[in-house]
Design an enzyme around this catalytic site. Structure first.
Site, mmCIF file in Angstrom:
data_model
loop_
_atom_site.group_PDB
_atom_site.id
_atom_site.type_symbol
_atom_site.label_atom_id
_atom_site.label_comp_id
_atom_site.label_asym_id
_atom_site.label_seq_id
_atom_site.Cartn_x
_atom_site.Cartn_y
_atom_site.Cartn_z
ATOM 1 C CG HIS A 112 36.198 35.116 37.077
ATOM 2 N ND1 HIS A 112 35.884 36.159 37.928
ATOM 3 C CD2 HIS A 112 36.039 35.599 35.821
ATOM 4 C CE1 HIS A 112 35.551 37.229 37.216
ATOM 5 N NE2 HIS A 112 35.632 36.922 35.941
ATOM 6 C CB CYS A 197 39.694 39.218 42.754
ATOM 7 S SG CYS A 197 38.791 37.689 42.548
#
Length: 203
Positions: A112, A197
């Site tokens: 990501h 996250c």
């Protein structure tokens, strides 16, 4: 507040990927991995309980929240394995009217965008250069010495949360005048997880 646990969804601890909040509006994502699509239900319920207006990314768009980095009114969105061009197009259409500018960023060296870069309270983007495709995209870029030092969660204008497994990066951020709260998230880091996250900031 906590999202309801979902023991059958192993990746659901990485709640960041299921939504992105822009003021009083939450954009419910559409995860790029099929196995993660059921995760959005719990997050959606939690955000609805907070009275947020809910928008959503629709098929065929995909968008993981871990690919979205907000720096002021600029929204950097990673185009990689989990977020596709249609997802970026939809996000641009949804948040443009709210005053945000979406900038697409290539992500080929990390899962990501926010695995590679995040931002300090003053807007400086920090990242680990070996996994950043092009640091020149960001207005102010500061390299950190460790891969696990890329992620900060901004708690307030003076305080950030960082992983304890990146002492060199912690020292660098402290030397810039910030208070750093360190946490051990080594088990999450085994799956490319980081402090960002595990949460969604409502602000």
């Amino acid at each position: 507040m906590e999202v309801a646990s979902a023991d059958q969804l192993a990746d659901s601890v990485f709640v960041e990927d299921t939504a992105v909040v822009f003021g009083d509006t939450a954009v419910i994502s559409r995860p790029g991995a099929d196995s993660r699509k059921p995760e959005i239900a719990g997050t959606e319920a939690a955000l609805r309980s907070q009275g947020l207006r809910l928008l959503r990314i629709e098929e065929p768009g995909t968008l993981d929240g871990g690919d979205v980095l907000k720096v002021g009114d600029t929204v950097y969105v990673g185009r990689g394995g989990r977020t596709n061009a249609e997802g970026i197009r939809q996000l641009r259409a949804l948040v443009g009217p709210l005053g945000y500018t979406v900038v697409a960023v290539p992500v080929t060296k990390a899962l990501h965008l926010k695995t590679a870069v995040t931002a300090l309270p003053d807007g400086t983007v920090i990242g680990y250069e070996p996994i950043v495709d092009d640091p020149r995209i960001f207005g102010r870029f500061l390299p950190v010495p460790e891969a696990h030092g890329t992620a900060v969660v901004v708690l307030d204008d003076e305080t950030v949360l960082m992983s304890s497994s990146a002492p060199g990066s912690v020292a660098l951020v402290e030397d810039l005048g910030y208070t750093v709260i360190q946490v051990d998230i080594s088990e999450f880091e085994k799956l490319e997880g980081c402090v960002t996250c595990l949460s969604i900031r409502i602000r």
